[in-house]
Motif scaffolding. Structure first.
Motif, PDB file in Angstrom:
ATOM      1  N   ARG A   1      12.628  45.440 -16.521  1.00  0.00           N
ATOM      2  CA  ARG A   1      11.240  45.803 -16.815  1.00  0.00           C
ATOM      3  C   ARG A   1      11.216  47.046 -17.701  1.00  0.00           C
ATOM      4  O   ARG A   1      11.834  48.063 -17.380  1.00  0.00           O
ATOM      5  N   LEU A   2      10.498  46.970 -18.801  1.00  0.00           N
ATOM      6  CA  LEU A   2      10.462  48.055 -19.775  1.00  0.00           C
ATOM      7  C   LEU A   2       9.092  48.724 -19.804  1.00  0.00           C
ATOM      8  O   LEU A   2       8.089  48.108 -19.423  1.00  0.00           O
ATOM      9  N   PRO A   3       9.029  49.965 -20.280  1.00  0.00           N
ATOM     10  CA  PRO A   3       7.724  50.606 -20.463  1.00  0.00           C
ATOM     11  C   PRO A   3       6.874  49.792 -21.430  1.00  0.00           C
ATOM     12  O   PRO A   3       7.398  49.171 -22.367  1.00  0.00           O
ATOM     13  N   PRO A   4       5.564  49.763 -21.235  1.00  0.00           N
ATOM     14  CA  PRO A   4       4.684  48.986 -22.106  1.00  0.00           C
ATOM     15  C   PRO A   4       4.883  49.354 -23.580  1.00  0.00           C
ATOM     16  O   PRO A   4       5.017  50.530 -23.931  1.00  0.00           O
ATOM     17  N   GLY A   5       4.942  48.316 -24.417  1.00  0.00           N
ATOM     18  CA  GLY A   5       5.033  48.533 -25.845  1.00  0.00           C
ATOM     19  C   GLY A   5       6.430  48.736 -26.393  1.00  0.00           C
ATOM     20  O   GLY A   5       6.585  48.995 -27.594  1.00  0.00           O
ATOM     21  N   THR A   6       7.458  48.610 -25.545  1.00  0.00           N
ATOM     22  CA  THR A   6       8.824  48.890 -26.009  1.00  0.00           C
ATOM     23  C   THR A   6       9.696  47.647 -26.140  1.00  0.00           C
ATOM     24  O   THR A   6      10.816  47.743 -26.640  1.00  0.00           O
ATOM     25  N   GLU A   7       9.215  46.489 -25.726  1.00  0.00           N
ATOM     26  CA  GLU A   7      10.075  45.303 -25.724  1.00  0.00           C
ATOM     27  C   GLU A   7      10.527  44.902 -27.123  1.00  0.00           C
ATOM     28  O   GLU A   7      11.722  44.670 -27.370  1.00  0.00           O
TER      29      GLU A   7
ATOM     30  N   LEU B   1      -0.120  28.831 -14.367  1.00  0.00           N
ATOM     31  CA  LEU B   1      -0.438  29.414 -13.071  1.00  0.00           C
ATOM     32  C   LEU B   1       0.080  30.852 -13.040  1.00  0.00           C
ATOM     33  O   LEU B   1       1.236  31.101 -13.394  1.00  0.00           O
ATOM     34  N   PRO B   2      -0.733  31.813 -12.615  1.00  0.00           N
ATOM     35  CA  PRO B   2      -0.262  33.205 -12.534  1.00  0.00           C
ATOM     36  C   PRO B   2       0.902  33.338 -11.558  1.00  0.00           C
ATOM     37  O   PRO B   2       1.089  32.515 -10.650  1.00  0.00           O
ATOM     38  N   LEU B   3       1.678  34.407 -11.749  1.00  0.00           N
ATOM     39  CA  LEU B   3       2.817  34.705 -10.889  1.00  0.00           C
ATOM     40  C   LEU B   3       2.634  36.069 -10.232  1.00  0.00           C
ATOM     41  O   LEU B   3       1.990  36.953 -10.795  1.00  0.00           O
TER      42      LEU B   3
ATOM     43  N   GLU C   1      17.199  38.330 -24.946  1.00  0.00           N
ATOM     44  CA  GLU C   1      15.849  37.880 -25.293  1.00  0.00           C
ATOM     45  C   GLU C   1      14.805  38.715 -24.576  1.00  0.00           C
ATOM     46  O   GLU C   1      15.046  39.238 -23.479  1.00  0.00           O
ATOM     47  N   GLY C   2      13.643  38.830 -25.206  1.00  0.00           N
ATOM     48  CA  GLY C   2      12.531  39.533 -24.588  1.00  0.00           C
ATOM     49  C   GLY C   2      11.784  38.633 -23.621  1.00  0.00           C
ATOM     50  O   GLY C   2      11.713  37.417 -23.799  1.00  0.00           O
ATOM     51  N   LEU C   3      11.199  39.241 -22.602  1.00  0.00           N
ATOM     52  CA  LEU C   3      10.458  38.476 -21.597  1.00  0.00           C
ATOM     53  C   LEU C   3       9.255  37.775 -22.197  1.00  0.00           C
ATOM     54  O   LEU C   3       8.871  36.687 -21.755  1.00  0.00           O
ATOM     55  N   SER C   4       8.659  38.364 -23.234  1.00  0.00           N
ATOM     56  CA  SER C   4       7.449  37.773 -23.815  1.00  0.00           C
ATOM     57  C   SER C   4       7.702  36.387 -24.393  1.00  0.00           C
ATOM     58  O   SER C   4       6.784  35.573 -24.483  1.00  0.00           O
ATOM     59  N   GLY C   5       8.948  36.102 -24.802  1.00  0.00           N
ATOM     60  CA  GLY C   5       9.251  34.794 -25.351  1.00  0.00           C
ATOM     61  C   GLY C   5       9.136  33.670 -24.350  1.00  0.00           C
ATOM     62  O   GLY C   5       9.101  32.498 -24.737  1.00  0.00           O
ATOM     63  N   TYR C   6       9.054  33.997 -23.078  1.00  0.00           N
ATOM     64  CA  TYR C   6       8.947  32.990 -22.026  1.00  0.00           C
ATOM     65  C   TYR C   6       7.515  32.840 -21.512  1.00  0.00           C
ATOM     66  O   TYR C   6       7.265  31.985 -20.668  1.00  0.00           O
ATOM     67  N   ARG C   7       6.610  33.674 -22.009  1.00  0.00           N
ATOM     68  CA  ARG C   7       5.243  33.657 -21.501  1.00  0.00           C
ATOM     69  C   ARG C   7       4.447  32.522 -22.137  1.00  0.00           C
ATOM     70  O   ARG C   7       4.522  32.277 -23.331  1.00  0.00           O
ATOM     71  N   HIS C   8       3.688  31.841 -21.311  1.00  0.00           N
ATOM     72  CA  HIS C   8       2.805  30.770 -21.799  1.00  0.00           C
ATOM     73  C   HIS C   8       1.774  31.369 -22.750  1.00  0.00           C
ATOM     74  O   HIS C   8       1.233  32.448 -22.487  1.00  0.00           O
ATOM     75  N   PRO C   9       1.492  30.704 -23.872  1.00  0.00           N
ATOM     76  CA  PRO C   9       0.536  31.265 -24.835  1.00  0.00           C
ATOM     77  C   PRO C   9      -0.832  31.579 -24.245  1.00  0.00           C
ATOM     78  O   PRO C   9      -1.521  32.480 -24.733  1.00  0.00           O
TER      79      PRO C   9
ATOM     80  N   ALA D   1       0.717  39.652 -19.380  1.00  0.00           N
ATOM     81  CA  ALA D   1       1.822  40.111 -20.216  1.00  0.00           C
ATOM     82  C   ALA D   1       2.543  41.290 -19.591  1.00  0.00           C
ATOM     83  O   ALA D   1       1.922  42.203 -19.048  1.00  0.00           O
ATOM     84  N   GLN D   2       3.852  41.255 -19.655  1.00  0.00           N
ATOM     85  CA  GLN D   2       4.706  42.350 -19.199  1.00  0.00           C
ATOM     86  C   GLN D   2       5.837  42.515 -20.207  1.00  0.00           C
ATOM     87  O   GLN D   2       6.306  41.550 -20.788  1.00  0.00           O
ATOM     88  N   ASP D   3       6.273  43.751 -20.410  1.00  0.00           N
ATOM     89  CA  ASP D   3       7.406  44.016 -21.284  1.00  0.00           C
ATOM     90  C   ASP D   3       8.693  43.954 -20.476  1.00  0.00           C
ATOM     91  O   ASP D   3       8.768  44.483 -19.362  1.00  0.00           O
TER      92      ASP D   3
END
Length: 497
Positions: free
Chosen positions: A428-434, A246-248, A449-457, A463-465
């Motif tokens: 929150r980081l600039p895009p492409g820097t995580e 579900l989107p957030l 840890e990076g936020l992307s590791g928690y994102r559902h595949p 996606a957010q950095d």
């Protein structure tokens, strides 16, 4: 007066000689050239490098190529980046010597010098004296039968204490007969959906128990938040349960989209008090909406209340379970409030699921230590648990404030979110820097840890950095140093070289 990058004895100007030779991409060639310039002494420690735009124009490459090269060399330790100071050659002109370390067991990770990994309270804050005193009182008062064969539902002393505490503090509506003690959220998921460690009876919500009247088939998916713990999804995957994200947004999970999720969804897993890991409570209108959805679709809400006691800048947010106890499974534990070493959790269940969960748990498996249950019951009943929570709430708030203040001074281009409650923050980081920031942190001994590791595949569109920073984890004496080390691995402002 603007700095000149051409005729300064302290800085390298536009006439910096770099040969982008060798195979591979322009980015790889620039990294090799800069690294060689540091190694052979042409770029001395402390030298400030040109801004991205200047060097990109001189070399005829894209600005992002220079930015990526700088970021890679920061991660490797050749360069440093500081807010207001630009990118400079690190004080050491070569990487540190290789240190021989003993081989670790497969999967083991070295301990970072500064541990900012989320999900762990300060281990030194465990209330040892209060726990020991509670154990003495509980053991002295316990009947002899408490030390015989146990009750898979959990000791009645603890279930009574939890029923009263959760009603008072979290707004739940229950009684001791609807509570089943488990070892934590992971155990609860396995009891509900099956999989290794779930007990002898299999999963309740996969059509395996005749005592459950929830209409759910083995192939039905479960809706989850687009960001959450990966190992929770792994448990569901192991039980062959498909998850749909579900989107957030700033108001939490967009539960109105449950009606549009493909497949006959009968259950949804939420963190409504403090969305994990992005932060923020589920909006009141959405709380009502998800309960209405459950009633209309004969569905079930799984409420993960992982750190509901810790709030700082807002009024307490009650449990969704209080809106409809027959449509919500409320799950909590002491892993954040006391310690993950105390393996005690609980499920507050709809009446029709109690028997099914006990069947799944089995007569001789997956029981929580009775002495620990008796001790926790006394800790709650005596008021020492409340006092510990209040003390830790004040301590963690001070830590959060220190983090926010330091970042505002040292890295104002970094936005900090999810800080009104809980034990962690999201940067929150600039895009492409995580990825580069996480790599730099590992190099500098900062565990995070990076936020992307928690994102559902399946939630790539959202996606957010970012970085997930656990400010509760470090010991008290090491917290300031951990925050300082964190500032050293953050990417510079986009317009700063």
């Amino acid at each position: 007066m603007a700095e000149s990058w051409v005729n300064s004895a302290e800085r390298i100007g536009s006439d910096l000689h770099l040969e982008l030779s060798g195979g591979g991409s322009r980015r790889a060639a620039l990294i090799r050239a800069l690294r060689a310039a540091v190694q052979d002494g042409r770029l001395a420690p402390g030298t400030r490098l040109p801004p991205y735009r200047s060097l990109a124009a001189d070399l005829g490459v894209a600005r992002n190529t220079v930015a990526d090269a700088y970021a890679e060399l920061v991660a490797e330790g050749w360069l440093t980046a500081r807010q207001g100071s630009g990118t400079r050659v690190a004080e050491r002109s070569a990487p540190p010597p290789r240190v021989r370390v003993p081989k670790r067991a497969p999967g083991a990770q070295p301990k970072p010098a500064h541990n900012l990994v989320q999900g762990q309270p300060d281990a030194g804050s465990f209330p040892r004296a209060a726990w020991l005193a509670a154990a003495r009182r509980a053991f002295a008062a316990a009947p002899n039968e408490a030390f015989g064969p146990g009750d898979p539902q959990g000791r009645i002393e603890l279930r009574r204490a939890l029923a009263s505490y959760l009603a008072r503090v979290r707004g739940t509506r229950t009684d001791p007969d609807r509570i089943v003690v488990c070892s934590g959220f992971t155990h609860a998921l396995r009891l509900l959906f099956g999989g290794p460690g779930g007990g002898s009876g299999g999963g309740v919500l996969r059509g395996r128990s005749p005592s459950s009247r929830l209409r759910s088939n083995r192939g039905d998916p479960i809706a989850v938040e687009a960001y959450g713990l990966g190992f929770h999804r792994s448990i569901l995957d192991a039980a062959r349960v498909r998850t749909l994200p579900l989107p957030l947004d700033e108001h939490g999970a967009r539960v109105e989209e449950l009606a549009d999720v493909p497949g006959p969804v009968r259950a949804v897993l939420l963190t409504p008090a403090h969305q994990f890991p992005t932060g923020g409570p589920l909006h009141p209108a959405r709380r009502s909406a998800v309960v209405d959805w459950a009633r209309t679709h004969d569905g079930l809400i799984l409420e993960d209340d992982y750190d509901g006691e810790f709030r700082y800048d807002r009024e307490p947010v009650g449990a969704v379970q209080g809106l409809d106890p027959e449509r919500v499974v409320y799950i909590g534990s002491v892993s954040k409030s006391l310690s993950p070493a105390v393996r005690i959790g609980w499920m507050v269940l709809p009446e029709h699921l109690v028997g099914a969960v006990l069947d799944a748990k089995g007569e001789r498996e997956a029981w929580v230590s009775v002495p620990d249950q008796l001790t926790l019951a006394d800790l709650v009943d005596s008021g020492h648990y409340d006092r510990h929570i209040r003390r830790m709430r004040q301590r963690y708030r001070r830590r959060r404030d220190h983090l926010v203040t330091t970042l505002a001074e040292r890295a104002p281009h970094i936005t900090v979110t999810g800080i009104a409650a809980g034990l962690h923050a999201v940067l929150r980081l600039p895009p492409g820097t995580e990825a580069t920031a996480v790599k730099a942190a590992a190099w500098q001994g900062v565990g995070l840890e990076g936020l992307s590791g928690y994102r559902h595949p399946a939630a790539a569109a959202h996606a957010q950095d970012g970085l997930v920073v656990g400010y509760a984890t470090p010991p008290e004496h090491g917290y300031a140093a951990a925050v300082e080390a964190l500032c050293g691995v953050l990417p510079p402002a986009p317009d700063e070289g």
